[in-house]
Design an enzyme around this catalytic site. Structure first.
Site, PDB file in Angstrom:
ATOM      1  CE  LYS A   1       3.242  10.890   3.554  1.00  0.00           C
ATOM      2  NZ  LYS A   1       4.434  11.535   4.107  1.00  0.00           N
TER       3      LYS A   1
ATOM      4  NE  ARG B   1      10.865   9.673   6.503  1.00  0.00           N
ATOM      5  CZ  ARG B   1       9.621  10.131   6.516  1.00  0.00           C
ATOM      6  NH1 ARG B   1       8.674   9.483   7.178  1.00  0.00           N
ATOM      7  NH2 ARG B   1       9.299  11.237   5.869  1.00  0.00           N
TER       8      ARG B   1
ATOM      9  CE1 TYR C   1     -15.258 -13.937  18.933  1.00  0.00           C
ATOM     10  CE2 TYR C   1     -15.239 -11.785  17.868  1.00  0.00           C
ATOM     11  CZ  TYR C   1     -15.489 -13.152  17.822  1.00  0.00           C
ATOM     12  OH  TYR C   1     -15.958 -13.719  16.678  1.00  0.00           O
TER      13      TYR C   1
ATOM     14  CG  MET D   1     -13.165  -9.443  10.433  1.00  0.00           C
ATOM     15  SD  MET D   1     -12.945 -11.044   9.645  1.00  0.00           S
ATOM     16  CE  MET D   1     -11.701 -11.786  10.691  1.00  0.00           C
TER      17      MET D   1
HETATM   18  C1  PLP Z   1       4.159  12.999   4.461  1.00  0.00           C
HETATM   19  C2  PLP Z   1       5.123  14.061   4.147  1.00  0.00           C
HETATM   20  C3  PLP Z   1       4.749  15.412   4.280  1.00  0.00           C
HETATM   21  C4  PLP Z   1       3.430  15.862   4.853  1.00  0.00           C
HETATM   22  O1  PLP Z   1       3.458  15.733   6.259  1.00  0.00           O
HETATM   23  P1  PLP Z   1       2.187  16.172   7.129  1.00  0.00           P
HETATM   24  O2  PLP Z   1       2.675  16.083   8.518  1.00  0.00           O
HETATM   25  O3  PLP Z   1       1.107  15.180   6.837  1.00  0.00           O
HETATM   26  O4  PLP Z   1       1.834  17.530   6.717  1.00  0.00           O
HETATM   27  C5  PLP Z   1       5.664  16.370   3.871  1.00  0.00           C
HETATM   28  N1  PLP Z   1       6.885  16.011   3.386  1.00  0.00           N
HETATM   29  C6  PLP Z   1       7.268  14.721   3.259  1.00  0.00           C
HETATM   30  C7  PLP Z   1       8.609  14.400   2.745  1.00  0.00           C
HETATM   31  C8  PLP Z   1       6.397  13.701   3.643  1.00  0.00           C
HETATM   32  O5  PLP Z   1       6.773  12.435   3.513  1.00  0.00           O
END
Ligand code: PLP
Length: 366
Positions: free
Chosen positions: A37, A132, A260, A308
Site C-alpha cells: 500500500k 479502525r 528563513y 522548498m
Molecule cells: C499497513 C498494514 C500492515 C503492515 O504494517 P507494518 O507495520 O508496516 O508491517 C499490515 N496489515 C494491515 C492491515 C495494514 O494496513
C-alpha cells in the site's frame, strides 16, 4: 540539467528483507502477504512488485493499484486490505481474481450479488481493540456464518490488526498486543479457517507465530517498527537511498544566521553547504537543527529551516566537502529511522512523503 536529486530504490534489498522475514517464520511455515500500500511505502508500486516477486501475495488498499499489478503481470494472490468500497467494485474483484478483507455488513451485502461459483476468498476482519476497521468481537460468529452461507464466497480466513508493535509489551500503551491477541482468540474460538495476524513485528523472534499468513510492510522496506530500533539491527537493508549534492557553500562569521526566519545563528565561523533538496521533494520541513545527514560518507547535520527546494547543512568540520559533494539524506549509511526520529515522524511517513518528481534509479545488485 535536472537538479542533482536522486531516489535510489534497492530492489535487491527488498528481496533480501523478504528473505529475512521468511527466515524468521521458518518454524511456522507462514505464507507472506507483502504489503505494498502507499505506492509500495513510497518505493513505487511496480518496483515493490519486482522486489517482492517471491512473496506469496501482495496486499494493498486500492482497486486501481490491484488492477495495475495484474496489468504488470502479477499472477499470484492480491488482497484488498480494506475490501471493496462500493457495490460496483465486485465486478473488477471477480475479473482480477482479488481476495477481500470484509470489515462491515454492507460489504457482505455486496457479496450476495456474486455469482454462486465466484469462490471469492475473504478475510473476516475483527476489531480487537484498535478501533479502525473490523467487526465487534461479539459479532464474529454471526458474521462468519453469514459469510459461509453466501454462495459466491470461497474460503473464509480470520484476521485482526494490532495497534502497537508490542516489542516492549510492559511499556506499550493500550491496547497491548497481548490483550488484542486474547480478544481475537476468544472471538474466533471454534471458527475454522486460516489466521492472518502478524505485521512487521514478526521480526521479533520471541513472538508466538500463530499466523498462517503474515502481513509485513515496514520491515520489507528495511526499517524497524520498534521505537528506538533500526532496520540494520535486525539484518534488514534499506529499500531506498534519498540523496542529492551540495550546490553552494557559504562562509559565516559569528552572529550570521541561516535561512528563513534565521532559525540557526552561528556562534563562531562556520561553513554551510546548500543542498538541492527541500520540503517540496519530500524532505520533512519539521526537521530541526541537528538532524543527521551524510556528506561524502561522513556525518554532519542540518542547520536552519528547510526551504522548498533546498536545505542547509554544517560543513565546518568537513574541509574536503564542497560543491558537488554527495549528500545522503537517508538510506544506505544513514538509517531513515534517525532522520524520522529527529523530525518527530516515522520512517514510513518519510518514505511515503517523497515527491513523484524525484528522479528514481532502480538497482538490482548490491
Ligand atoms: C499497513 C498494514 C500492515 C503492515 O504494517 P507494518 O507495520 O508496516 O508491517 C499490515 N496489515 C494491515 C492491515 C495494514 O494496513
Amino acid at each position: 540539467m535536472p537538479r542533482p536529486l536522486q531516489l535510489t530504490i534497492h530492489c535487491e534489498a527488498l528481496q533480501h528483507n523478504l528473505r529475512v522475514a521468511r527466515a524468521r517464520l521458518q518454524g511456522a511455515r507462514s505464507s507472506v502477504w507483502a504489503i505494498v500500500k502507499g505506492d509500495g511505502y513510497g518505493h513505487g508500486l511496480a518496483r515493490a512488485m519486482r522486489g517482492f516477486a517471491a512473496a506469496d501475495g501482495l496486499a494493498l488498499m486500492d482497486l486501481h493499484d490491484a488492477q495495475q499489478l495484474r496489468v504488470w503481470g502479477w499472477q499470484k494472490p492480491i488482497l484488498l486490505l480494506a475490501g471493496a468500497f462500493q457495490a460496483i467494485d465486485m465486478q473488477p474483484v471477480l475479473t482480477l481474481g482479488l481476495q477481500l478483507v470484509v470489515h462491515s455488513e454492507h460489504q457482505i451485502d455486496w457479496l450476495q450479488d456474486l455469482p454462486a461459483d465466484a469462490a471469492v476468498q475473504v478475510y473476516l476482519k475483527i476489531n480487537s481493540g484498535m478501533n479502525r476497521l473490523g467487526f465487534a468481537p461479539a459479532d464474529a460468529g454471526a458474521v462468519y456464518r453469514r459469510l459461509l452461507s453466501t454462495a459466491g464466497v470461497g474460503n473464509v480466513s480470520l484476521m485482526t490488526h494490532f495497534a502497537n508493535s508490542g516489542v516492549s509489551d510492559s511499556a506499550a500503551p493500550a491496547p497491548s498486543r497481548q490483550a488484542q491477541m486474547q480478544c481475537f482468540e476468544m472471538a474466533t474460538q471454534g471458527l475454522p479457517g486460516q489466521r492472518c495476524l502478524l505485521d512487521s513485528a514478526l521480526v521479533y523472534a520471541d513472538y508466538d507465530l500463530l499466523s498462517d499468513w503474515v502481513r509485513p510492510g515496514m520491515m520489507l522496506y528495511g526499517a524497524s517498527v520498534a521505537p528506538g530500533a533500526q532496520g540494520d539491527d535486525l539484518g534488514l537493508l534499506p529499500g531506498m537511498t534519498f540523496s542529492s549534492e551540495v550546490i553552494a557553500v557559504q562562509r559565516l562569521i559569528a552572529g550570521d544566521c541561516v535561512g528563513y526566519g534565521g532559525r540557526f545563528c552561528a556562534d563562531r565561523p562556520m561553513v554551510i553547504g546548500v543542498v538541492a533538496c527541500g520540503f517540496s521533494d519530500g524532505y520533512p520541513r519539521s526537521a530541526p537543527d541537528g538532524t543527521p545527514v551524510l556528506v561524502d560518507g561522513q556525518r554532519t547535520c542540518l542547520v536552519g529551516r528547510v526551504s522548498m527546494e533546498s536545505l542547509t547543512i554544517d560543513l565546518t568540520q568537513l574541509p574536503q566537502a564542497g560543491v558537488g559533494s554527495r549528500v545522503v539524506l537517508w538510506g544506505r549509511g544513514l538509517p531513515i529511522e534517525q532522520v524520522a526520529h529527529a523530525a518527530g515522524s516515522i520512517a514510513s511517513d518519510l518514505m511515503c512523503g517523497l515527491s513523484h518528481r524525484v528522479p528514481v534509479l532502480e538497482t538490482h545488485a548490491a
